[in-house]
Design a protein around this motif. Structure first.
Motif, PDB file in Angstrom:
ATOM      1  N   ASP A  20       0.816  -1.214   0.000  1.00  0.00           N
ATOM      2  CA  ASP A  20       0.000   0.000   0.000  1.00  0.00           C
ATOM      3  C   ASP A  20       0.850   1.265   0.000  1.00  0.00           C
ATOM      4  OD1 ASP A  20       0.869  -0.966   2.474  1.00  0.00           O
ATOM      5  OD2 ASP A  20      -0.739  -0.017   3.600  1.00  0.00           O
ATOM      6  N   ARG A  21       2.125   1.155   0.434  1.00  0.00           N
ATOM      7  CA  ARG A  21       3.001   2.331   0.488  1.00  0.00           C
ATOM      8  C   ARG A  21       4.428   1.927   0.084  1.00  0.00           C
ATOM      9  NH1 ARG A  21       1.273   4.920   6.225  1.00  0.00           N
ATOM     10  NH2 ARG A  21       0.053   3.028   6.457  1.00  0.00           N
ATOM     11  N   ARG A  22       4.558   1.521  -1.150  1.00  0.00           N
ATOM     12  CA  ARG A  22       5.855   1.022  -1.621  1.00  0.00           C
ATOM     13  C   ARG A  22       6.957   2.074  -1.532  1.00  0.00           C
ATOM     14  NH1 ARG A  22       4.089  -1.881  -7.313  1.00  0.00           N
ATOM     15  NH2 ARG A  22       3.216  -3.772  -6.407  1.00  0.00           N
ATOM     16  N   GLY A  23       6.630   3.282  -1.968  1.00  0.00           N
ATOM     17  CA  GLY A  23       7.631   4.351  -1.991  1.00  0.00           C
ATOM     18  C   GLY A  23       8.103   4.690  -0.588  1.00  0.00           C
ATOM     19  N   MET A  24       7.164   4.854   0.331  1.00  0.00           N
ATOM     20  CA  MET A  24       7.510   5.200   1.706  1.00  0.00           C
ATOM     21  C   MET A  24       8.394   4.116   2.322  1.00  0.00           C
ATOM     22  SD  MET A  24       5.213   5.231   5.088  1.00  0.00           S
ATOM     23  CE  MET A  24       5.476   3.475   5.148  1.00  0.00           C
ATOM     24  N   ALA A  25       8.055   2.855   2.058  1.00  0.00           N
ATOM     25  CA  ALA A  25       8.790   1.738   2.657  1.00  0.00           C
ATOM     26  C   ALA A  25      10.244   1.717   2.193  1.00  0.00           C
ATOM     27  CB  ALA A  25       8.102   0.423   2.310  1.00  0.00           C
ATOM     28  N   THR A  26      10.458   1.806   0.887  1.00  0.00           N
ATOM     29  CA  THR A  26      11.844   1.780   0.402  1.00  0.00           C
ATOM     30  C   THR A  26      12.543   3.095   0.729  1.00  0.00           C
ATOM     31  OG1 THR A  26      11.104   2.484  -1.777  1.00  0.00           O
ATOM     32  CG2 THR A  26      11.412   0.126  -1.448  1.00  0.00           C
ATOM     33  N   GLY A  27      11.758   4.167   0.792  1.00  0.00           N
ATOM     34  CA  GLY A  27      12.328   5.465   1.165  1.00  0.00           C
ATOM     35  C   GLY A  27      12.937   5.425   2.554  1.00  0.00           C
ATOM     36  N   MET A  28      12.270   4.721   3.479  1.00  0.00           N
ATOM     37  CA  MET A  28      12.769   4.630   4.851  1.00  0.00           C
ATOM     38  C   MET A  28      14.130   3.932   4.889  1.00  0.00           C
ATOM     39  SD  MET A  28       9.728   3.903   7.542  1.00  0.00           S
ATOM     40  CE  MET A  28       8.669   2.864   6.564  1.00  0.00           C
ATOM     41  N   ALA A  29      14.249   2.818   4.154  1.00  0.00           N
ATOM     42  CA  ALA A  29      15.506   2.072   4.176  1.00  0.00           C
ATOM     43  C   ALA A  29      16.626   2.861   3.505  1.00  0.00           C
ATOM     44  CB  ALA A  29      15.322   0.725   3.479  1.00  0.00           C
ATOM     45  N   ILE A  30      16.326   3.384   2.333  1.00  0.00           N
ATOM     46  CA  ILE A  30      17.383   4.051   1.564  1.00  0.00           C
ATOM     47  C   ILE A  30      17.746   5.401   2.181  1.00  0.00           C
ATOM     48  CG2 ILE A  30      17.921   4.962  -0.754  1.00  0.00           C
ATOM     49  CD1 ILE A  30      16.445   2.414  -1.803  1.00  0.00           C
ATOM     50  N   MET A  31      16.812   5.971   2.958  1.00  0.00           N
ATOM     51  CA  MET A  31      17.134   7.147   3.752  1.00  0.00           C
ATOM     52  C   MET A  31      18.259   6.781   4.738  1.00  0.00           C
ATOM     53  SD  MET A  31      14.764   8.973   6.629  1.00  0.00           S
ATOM     54  CE  MET A  31      14.874   7.588   7.754  1.00  0.00           C
ATOM     55  N   GLY A  32      18.221   5.550   5.238  1.00  0.00           N
ATOM     56  CA  GLY A  32      19.245   5.097   6.178  1.00  0.00           C
ATOM     57  C   GLY A  32      20.631   5.134   5.568  1.00  0.00           C
ATOM     58  N   PHE A  33      20.726   4.815   4.293  1.00  0.00           N
ATOM     59  CA  PHE A  33      22.037   4.840   3.632  1.00  0.00           C
ATOM     60  C   PHE A  33      22.574   6.273   3.609  1.00  0.00           C
ATOM     61  CE2 PHE A  33      25.168   4.448   0.213  1.00  0.00           C
ATOM     62  CZ  PHE A  33      25.787   3.270   0.587  1.00  0.00           C
ATOM     63  N   GLY A  34      21.684   7.236   3.404  1.00  0.00           N
ATOM     64  CA  GLY A  34      22.090   8.644   3.438  1.00  0.00           C
ATOM     65  C   GLY A  34      22.429   9.077   4.856  1.00  0.00           C
ATOM     66  N   GLY A  35      21.668   8.550   5.826  1.00  0.00           N
ATOM     67  CA  GLY A  35      21.867   8.949   7.221  1.00  0.00           C
ATOM     68  C   GLY A  35      23.089   8.304   7.861  1.00  0.00           C
ATOM     69  N   GLY A  36      23.543   7.186   7.294  1.00  0.00           N
ATOM     70  CA  GLY A  36      24.688   6.470   7.866  1.00  0.00           C
ATOM     71  C   GLY A  36      25.929   7.331   7.982  1.00  0.00           C
ATOM     72  N   ALA A  37      26.122   8.210   6.996  1.00  0.00           N
ATOM     73  CA  ALA A  37      27.296   9.086   7.029  1.00  0.00           C
ATOM     74  C   ALA A  37      27.170  10.127   8.135  1.00  0.00           C
ATOM     75  CB  ALA A  37      27.462   9.770   5.675  1.00  0.00           C
ATOM     76  N   LEU A  38      25.941  10.550   8.410  1.00  0.00           N
ATOM     77  CA  LEU A  38      25.734  11.563   9.451  1.00  0.00           C
ATOM     78  C   LEU A  38      26.103  11.002  10.830  1.00  0.00           C
ATOM     79  CD1 LEU A  38      22.288  13.106   8.382  1.00  0.00           C
ATOM     80  CD2 LEU A  38      24.575  13.800   7.711  1.00  0.00           C
ATOM     81  N   ILE A  39      25.933   9.688  11.003  1.00  0.00           N
ATOM     82  CA  ILE A  39      26.343   9.048  12.261  1.00  0.00           C
ATOM     83  C   ILE A  39      27.830   8.675  12.185  1.00  0.00           C
ATOM     84  CG2 ILE A  39      25.949   7.112  13.839  1.00  0.00           C
ATOM     85  CD1 ILE A  39      23.133   6.847  12.593  1.00  0.00           C
ATOM     86  N   GLY A  40      28.205   8.093  11.044  1.00  0.00           N
ATOM     87  CA  GLY A  40      29.558   7.559  10.884  1.00  0.00           C
ATOM     88  C   GLY A  40      30.649   8.608  11.013  1.00  0.00           C
ATOM     89  N   ALA A  41      30.430   9.804  10.460  1.00  0.00           N
ATOM     90  CA  ALA A  41      31.493  10.824  10.472  1.00  0.00           C
ATOM     91  C   ALA A  41      31.796  11.308  11.899  1.00  0.00           C
ATOM     92  CB  ALA A  41      31.121  11.981   9.556  1.00  0.00           C
ATOM     93  N   PRO A  42      30.788  11.822  12.661  1.00  0.00           N
ATOM     94  CA  PRO A  42      31.136  12.278  14.019  1.00  0.00           C
ATOM     95  C   PRO A  42      31.548  11.138  14.946  1.00  0.00           C
ATOM     96  CG  PRO A  42      28.755  12.489  13.636  1.00  0.00           C
ATOM     97  CD  PRO A  42      29.383  12.113  12.331  1.00  0.00           C
ATOM     98  N   ALA A  43      30.967   9.934  14.741  1.00  0.00           N
ATOM     99  CA  ALA A  43      31.332   8.798  15.591  1.00  0.00           C
ATOM    100  C   ALA A  43      32.794   8.405  15.363  1.00  0.00           C
ATOM    101  CB  ALA A  43      30.411   7.612  15.319  1.00  0.00           C
ATOM    102  N   SER A  44      33.233   8.417  14.102  1.00  0.00           N
ATOM    103  CA  SER A  44      34.629   8.073  13.784  1.00  0.00           C
ATOM    104  C   SER A  44      35.582   9.071  14.419  1.00  0.00           C
ATOM    105  CB  SER A  44      34.861   8.069  12.271  1.00  0.00           C
ATOM    106  OG  SER A  44      33.925   7.249  11.638  1.00  0.00           O
ATOM    107  N   VAL A  45      35.236  10.360  14.294  1.00  0.00           N
ATOM    108  CA  VAL A  45      36.093  11.414  14.854  1.00  0.00           C
ATOM    109  C   VAL A  45      36.167  11.262  16.375  1.00  0.00           C
ATOM    110  CG1 VAL A  45      36.313  13.918  15.175  1.00  0.00           C
ATOM    111  CG2 VAL A  45      35.651  13.005  12.948  1.00  0.00           C
ATOM    112  N   ALA A  46      35.016  10.992  17.001  1.00  0.00           N
ATOM    113  CA  ALA A  46      34.994  10.837  18.461  1.00  0.00           C
ATOM    114  C   ALA A  46      35.833   9.638  18.897  1.00  0.00           C
ATOM    115  CB  ALA A  46      33.547  10.676  18.935  1.00  0.00           C
ATOM    116  N   LEU A  47      35.731   8.533  18.154  1.00  0.00           N
ATOM    117  CA  LEU A  47      36.507   7.329  18.511  1.00  0.00           C
ATOM    118  C   LEU A  47      38.009   7.566  18.328  1.00  0.00           C
ATOM    119  CD1 LEU A  47      34.275   4.484  16.999  1.00  0.00           C
ATOM    120  CD2 LEU A  47      34.889   4.749  19.401  1.00  0.00           C
ATOM    121  N   MET A  48      38.374   8.235  17.235  1.00  0.00           N
ATOM    122  CA  MET A  48      39.803   8.510  17.011  1.00  0.00           C
ATOM    123  C   MET A  48      40.351   9.409  18.108  1.00  0.00           C
ATOM    124  SD  MET A  48      40.411   8.794  12.901  1.00  0.00           S
ATOM    125  CE  MET A  48      39.028   9.844  12.481  1.00  0.00           C
ATOM    126  N   ASP A  49      39.553  10.390  18.530  1.00  0.00           N
ATOM    127  CA  ASP A  49      39.975  11.272  19.632  1.00  0.00           C
ATOM    128  C   ASP A  49      40.151  10.482  20.922  1.00  0.00           C
ATOM    129  OD1 ASP A  49      40.154  13.553  18.191  1.00  0.00           O
ATOM    130  OD2 ASP A  49      38.141  14.305  18.697  1.00  0.00           O
TER     131      ASP A  49
END
Lengths: 51, 459
Positions: free
Chosen positions: B152-181
């Motif tokens: 019933d909501r194909r676009g929304m469903a795949t949008g949620m997952a693929i949004m995660g791929f875009g959001g992964g960098a937003l978590i990954g970048a500051p988390a990496s910097v914090a861990l290296m520090d």
């Protein structure tokens, strides 16, 4: 073994029982909290653009 | 008959009443991890001073050598998505997610060993090859399952997952910097420990997704939902086999649609930082430009969810029409806004462009499901992702070459983007024309109900 062909009821609730609802809330929190933190960190950095 | 294995498709057929809202976070827990790839650049500079620690020494790796790690990962993402998609249809999402978690998490661990031994080939193998395979498998693994849970909501469903791929960098970048520090000492950059921790955390997180994922029973429908009696001509209720899809013109048209949208977006995304600094000299510093790129990442991520959800209401073809039409106008408008000195409108224009770039990624699985049916959409999507790998090379090369050529011809740096943006707008006009020609797949390509699955069993 249960296979799809043996099941008759093909239309069921989409939200499950209470334990599944709690699990869903917890799982959503698990993925949302780090994402919100990441967005906040990025926005903090982006503020330099407007200062 | 023997009991099916823990990772088999038969073991993950959902019990009656299974909560379908558990599936999107399962998909997100994979995509938010593999999206870290877009933040790999935070490791580039530290990787060039592993020996020198505070600064690079002659024994350290050069930035050009380090740059290959990300390129290799993207190449192997494309290859594994193309080949792994068919495997996904055969073995199901849990096995594919498990393999992805092993490869992506394991890739970090092999790379940690490479950093510790100061052997760059181990990082090429670890993050580039093994991790890249994990990226491709992880990217395609939840998509078809989501489409089946949310008819019933194909676009929304795949949008949620693929949004995660875009959001992964937003978590990954500051988390990496914090861990290296956290791990850095007077004698170490802390990279080995950072890679070890990230490998373990990503593996566990992706496994949570693999353990939670379920596939709906054959014929399952959401409660109270009935398929629309009259639906768009572009939405089929038939299925096209994964190999047969390659024989249809629609596959290649959609390949071009994705490729053109991504080429234009990736090209301008790559030059966003330099572009804003050169167009607004004296106003925008390097730090502010980095903030601008971060802001674009948020719009890229948000666009993935919002545009894909909008496509459920206006249709996939109309959504791409909007991407190409509005995108061409906005790309053509960017140079004028830069010359006028209106930075707010410039940022707004760029943000909208990036949202549509992200939307292009997230709407394509639903477009494929509309055109080819949901049965083999995971595999077909995997093969279509070769368009992404192609655009990943085309976009930056086109933009950089055009910019260098114009500067060599004596065009001022701040104006060098004008023709580039017009050419990108031209690519979108071409995309607009191809999308306008999209039509339903001929019925000769549809599967018959009696037709064997050619070695694949539908999920």
């Amino acid at each position: 073994m249960t296979t799809s062909s043996t099941l008759i009821d093909t239309t069921t609730s989409t939200s499950g029982d209470n334990s599944q609802k709690v699990l869903a809330i917890l799982f959503w929190a698990y993925v949302s909290i780090p994402l919100a933190w990441g967005i906040f960190q990025t926005l903090k950095k982006a503020m330099a653009l407007f200062s | 008959m023997s009991d099916p294995g823990f990772f088999s498709k038969e073991r993950i057929i959902a019990s009656p009443g299974y909560n379908r809202w558990l599936i999107p976070p399962a998909a997100l827990s994979v995509h938010l991890c593999i999206g870290q790839a877009y933040a790999f650049s935070v490791f580039n500079e530290p990787l060039t001073r592993i020996v020198g620690v505070t600064q690079s020494t002659p024994d350290d790796w050069k930035l050009t050598s380090v740059g290959w790690i990300f390129s290799l990962a993207i190449v192997f993402l494309g290859i594994s998505a193309a080949f792994g998609g068919k495997w996904l249809e055969k073995v199901g999402p849990r096995t594919t997610m498990f393999a992805s978690a092993c490869c992506f998490g394991g890739g970090f661990l092999v790379s940690a060993l490479g950093i510790w031994l100061h052997q760059i080939w181990l990082i090429y193998l670890g993050y580039g090859v093994i991790g890249g395979i994990g990226l491709g498998l992880g990217y395609v693994s939840p998509v078809s399952t989501l489409l089946k849970w949310f008819p019933d909501r194909r676009g929304m469903a795949t949008g949620m997952a693929i949004m995660g791929f875009g959001g992964g960098a937003l978590i990954g970048a500051p988390a990496s910097v914090a861990l290296m520090d956290y791990f850095k000492t007077a004698t170490s950059t802390g990279l080995t420990e950072t890679f070890l921790v990230m490998g373990v955390v990503y593996f566990i997180s992706m496994m949570l997704g693999a353990l939670t994922i379920r596939i709906p029973r054959e014929g399952w429908k959401p409660e109270g939902w009935t398929p629309p009696v009259t639906q768009s001509r572009m939405v089929t209720s038939n299925h096209v086999h994964i190999d047969q899809a390659l024989k249809t013109p629609q596959f290649y048209m959609l390949w071009l649609i994705l490729c053109l949208n991504v080429t234009a977006g990736i090209g301008v995304l790559g030059q966003a930082s330099v572009m804003i600094q050169e167009m607004f000299q004296g106003t925008v510093t390097a730090l502010a430009a980095a903030g601008f790129v971060g802001l674009l990442s948020i719009f890229n991520m948000g666009g993935r969810f919002i545009w894909a959800s909008v496509s459920d209401y206006i249709g996939r073809k109309m959504t791409y029409t909007l991407f190409f039409f509005a995108g061409a106008l906005l790309y053509a408008l960017v140079p004028t806004l830069g010359q006028s000195g209106n930075i707010v409108l410039f940022i707004a224009c760029y943000a909208l462009i990036m949202s549509m770039y992200g939307g292009g990624f997230s709407t394509i699985p639903a477009y494929l499901a509309d055109v080819f049916g949901t049965r083999y959409v995971g595999g077909i999507h995997g093969r279509l992702l070769t368009a992404w790998a192609t655009a990943g090379v085309l976009g930056p090369v086109l933009v950089n070459y055009l910019r260098e050529y114009q500067i060599a011809q004596g065009v001022p740096k701040a104006d060098a983007y004008t023709i580039t943006m017009y050419i990108m707008a031209g690519l979108l006009v071409l995309g607009f024309a191809i999308n306008a020609l999209m039509h339903p797949v001929h019925e000769k390509h549809h599967m018959n109900d009696e037709e064997p699955n050619k070695g694949l069993s539908p999920a």
